[in-house]
Design a protein around this motif. Structure first.
Motif, mmCIF file in Angstrom:
data_model
loop_
_atom_site.group_PDB
_atom_site.id
_atom_site.type_symbol
_atom_site.label_atom_id
_atom_site.label_comp_id
_atom_site.label_asym_id
_atom_site.label_seq_id
_atom_site.Cartn_x
_atom_site.Cartn_y
_atom_site.Cartn_z
ATOM 1 N N ASP A 1 0.811 -1.220 0.000
ATOM 2 C CA ASP A 1 0.000 0.000 0.000
ATOM 3 C C ASP A 1 0.847 1.273 0.000
ATOM 4 O O ASP A 1 0.312 2.372 0.007
ATOM 5 C CB ASP A 1 -0.960 0.017 1.187
ATOM 6 N N LYS A 2 2.169 1.117 -0.003
ATOM 7 C CA LYS A 2 3.080 2.255 -0.061
ATOM 8 C C LYS A 2 4.318 1.839 -0.847
ATOM 9 O O LYS A 2 4.694 0.664 -0.851
ATOM 10 C CB LYS A 2 3.507 2.726 1.340
ATOM 11 N N PHE A 3 4.955 2.799 -1.474
ATOM 12 C CA PHE A 3 6.287 2.561 -2.026
ATOM 13 C C PHE A 3 7.284 2.614 -0.864
ATOM 14 O O PHE A 3 7.291 3.586 -0.090
ATOM 15 C CB PHE A 3 6.641 3.615 -3.066
ATOM 16 N N THR A 4 8.123 1.591 -0.743
ATOM 17 C CA THR A 4 9.080 1.526 0.365
ATOM 18 C C THR A 4 10.439 1.083 -0.150
ATOM 19 O O THR A 4 10.544 0.380 -1.156
ATOM 20 C CB THR A 4 8.605 0.549 1.451
ATOM 21 N N ALA A 5 11.501 1.477 0.565
ATOM 22 C CA ALA A 5 12.862 1.187 0.104
ATOM 23 C C ALA A 5 13.811 1.038 1.285
ATOM 24 O O ALA A 5 13.484 1.379 2.423
ATOM 25 C CB ALA A 5 13.343 2.308 -0.816
ATOM 26 N N ASP A 6 15.005 0.524 0.976
ATOM 27 C CA ASP A 6 16.124 0.465 1.932
ATOM 28 C C ASP A 6 15.735 -0.234 3.232
ATOM 29 O O ASP A 6 15.808 0.341 4.318
ATOM 30 C CB ASP A 6 16.637 1.873 2.227
ATOM 31 N N PRO A 7 15.342 -1.514 3.169
ATOM 32 C CA PRO A 7 14.868 -2.215 4.365
ATOM 33 C C PRO A 7 15.976 -2.459 5.387
ATOM 34 O O PRO A 7 17.098 -2.819 5.037
ATOM 35 C CB PRO A 7 14.350 -3.539 3.805
ATOM 36 N N ALA A 8 15.635 -2.275 6.663
ATOM 37 C CA ALA A 8 16.587 -2.481 7.760
ATOM 38 C C ALA A 8 15.896 -3.263 8.873
ATOM 39 O O ALA A 8 15.138 -2.685 9.666
ATOM 40 C CB ALA A 8 17.091 -1.141 8.284
ATOM 41 N N PRO A 9 16.113 -4.578 8.954
ATOM 42 C CA PRO A 9 15.460 -5.387 9.983
ATOM 43 C C PRO A 9 16.201 -5.355 11.320
ATOM 44 O O PRO A 9 17.417 -5.200 11.390
ATOM 45 C CB PRO A 9 15.500 -6.795 9.386
ATOM 46 N N LEU A 10 15.428 -5.519 12.395
ATOM 47 C CA LEU A 10 15.938 -5.629 13.765
ATOM 48 C C LEU A 10 15.081 -6.653 14.496
ATOM 49 O O LEU A 10 13.851 -6.617 14.389
ATOM 50 C CB LEU A 10 15.836 -4.273 14.481
ATOM 51 N N VAL A 11 15.713 -7.557 15.244
ATOM 52 C CA VAL A 11 14.974 -8.510 16.066
ATOM 53 C C VAL A 11 15.138 -8.127 17.529
ATOM 54 O O VAL A 11 16.257 -7.938 18.018
ATOM 55 C CB VAL A 11 15.449 -9.954 15.824
ATOM 56 N N HIS A 12 13.997 -8.012 18.215
ATOM 57 C CA HIS A 12 14.005 -7.667 19.645
ATOM 58 C C HIS A 12 12.793 -8.310 20.308
ATOM 59 O O HIS A 12 11.659 -8.164 19.842
ATOM 60 C CB HIS A 12 13.956 -6.145 19.830
ATOM 61 N N ASN A 13 13.056 -9.056 21.390
ATOM 62 C CA ASN A 13 11.971 -9.688 22.162
ATOM 63 C C ASN A 13 11.014 -10.491 21.274
ATOM 64 O O ASN A 13 9.796 -10.288 21.310
ATOM 65 C CB ASN A 13 11.194 -8.634 22.960
ATOM 66 N N ASP A 14 11.560 -11.390 20.482
ATOM 67 C CA ASP A 14 10.770 -12.301 19.644
ATOM 68 C C ASP A 14 9.930 -11.599 18.590
ATOM 69 O O ASP A 14 8.968 -12.166 18.068
ATOM 70 C CB ASP A 14 9.854 -13.190 20.513
ATOM 71 N N THR A 15 10.275 -10.373 18.290
ATOM 72 C CA THR A 15 9.571 -9.612 17.253
ATOM 73 C C THR A 15 10.589 -9.082 16.259
ATOM 74 O O THR A 15 11.665 -8.627 16.651
ATOM 75 C CB THR A 15 8.790 -8.439 17.862
ATOM 76 N N LEU A 16 10.254 -9.167 14.977
ATOM 77 C CA LEU A 16 11.094 -8.581 13.942
ATOM 78 C C LEU A 16 10.511 -7.220 13.576
ATOM 79 O O LEU A 16 9.327 -7.113 13.227
ATOM 80 C CB LEU A 16 11.154 -9.482 12.707
#
Length: 334
Positions: free
Chosen positions: A37-52
């Motif tokens: 539903d949006k144009f998005t770019a440059d993904p940066a994942p982080l995992v914290h407390n069992d959530t991405l």
């Protein structure tokens, strides 16, 4: 009795306030692109407390964009955050940071990464800086929560063009920061367009510690991403392919190097000049996030400045090298 009534009334008001908090929108993973539903770019994942958590730049259309060039193809004025506990149902947390949240920032929300340390979340990002810098700069914001609010940590850029050892290059030298804390507790920052910079961070994570190094990587363009698996450190980056970017990487036994080029990780992104890696392990599986430009929204097709974030599984060989990732339409949807 009066005190009891006041306590009960306060509790009712508190519960009513909680009930009135808007429910965050969610969506199902139906394949790549992940966000539709949006144009998005440059993904940066982080995992914290069992959530991405997934931080992205919000590519936005503007009239005249299709004929713009020289960097004006991009219109990114905010960073968004999404989260998931199972890679299938995603929560949209909306805008978590804007360039104007930095008092020295005047626009352009380019690539970023968030890391956690001692209960704080550090948002390293690219911002167009105003006077006296007048160029792209690396900023750092901090929060007690992965979804913000994030505030400027030092009131000035962390890295400016006059600090980097390849001479003044102005508006796009210092972009695309990635951060990592190594096995010895030392924090590192890497970034750069055309030149890959690497530097230690002081224990406060908001100051460069010592000299800024240059890492010689074949066909390096931009978008570095640091991660560690087992005994190896990985520096993955956007490299120059056949007229467009693809993804390559190097490995090292420590952050001090030496860095050994390992070739391409994946080919060019469909319909997109740029590509940007984000690598994370979540629930025992490794993932490669990236972007292409295949999404059409409101009659506007994907383009260099209208990209779409994707994700595919990442696998490793017994010697620690990464297996080639084939970009798929299915992604990791069930």
């Amino acid at each position: 009795m009066r005190k009891n009534l006041l306590f009960i009334f306060s509790a009712i008001c508190l519960l009513a306030g909680c009930a009135q908090q808007p429910k965050l929108p969610t969506f199902r993973n139906t394949g790549n692109p992940l966000v539709k539903d949006k144009f998005t770019a440059d993904p940066a994942p982080l995992v914290h407390n069992d959530t991405l958590y997934l931080y992205v730049g919000h590519d936005e259309y503007y009239e005249g964009q299709d004929t713009a060039h020289g960097g004006k193809e991009f219109n990114i004025t905010e960073w968004l955050c999404y989260s998931t506990k199972d890679m299938q149902t995603w929560t949209d947390h909306g805008v978590v940071l804007k360039p104007t949240d930095f008092k020295w920032g005047i626009g352009e929300a380019w690539a970023a990464q968030v890391i956690e340390h001692d209960g704080k979340f550090y948002y390293y990002t690219t911002v167009q800086a105003g006077e006296p810098y007048n160029s792209k700069a690396i900023g750092v914001a901090v929060s007690d929560s992965p979804t913000g609010p994030f505030t400027d940590a030092i009131g000035k850029p962390l890295v400016t063009d006059d600090m980097t050892p390849n001479g003044p290059r102005g508006w796009w030298n210092d972009i695309d920061p990635t951060a990592l804390i190594d096995e010895n507790g030392q924090a590192w920052l890497s970034w750069g367009n055309g030149t890959c910079f690497l530097a230690k961070l002081k224990p406060n994570l908001t100051e460069i510690d010592g000299d800024i190094e240059v890492i010689d990587l074949p066909h390096y363009v931009e978008g570095p991403w640091l991660h560690k698996r087992g005994d190896l450190y990985y520096l993955t980056y956007a490299s120059f392919g056949q007229g467009r970017e693809n993804i390559s990487y190097a490995t090292a036994p420590s952050m001090e190097g030496p860095w050994t080029p390992q070739g391409e990780l994946t080919g060019m992104a469909e319909n997109s000049f740029t590509i940007h890696p984000g690598i994370i392990e979540f629930q025992g599986q490794w993932y490669l996030f990236y972007h292409n430009a295949v999404l059409t929204l409101d009659g506007h097709a994907g383009a260099i400045g209208r990209r779409s974030v994707c994700v595919d599984k990442l696998h490793y060989n017994p010697d620690g090298t990464m297996q080639t990732v084939v970009q798929t339409k299915e992604g990791v949807s069930k």
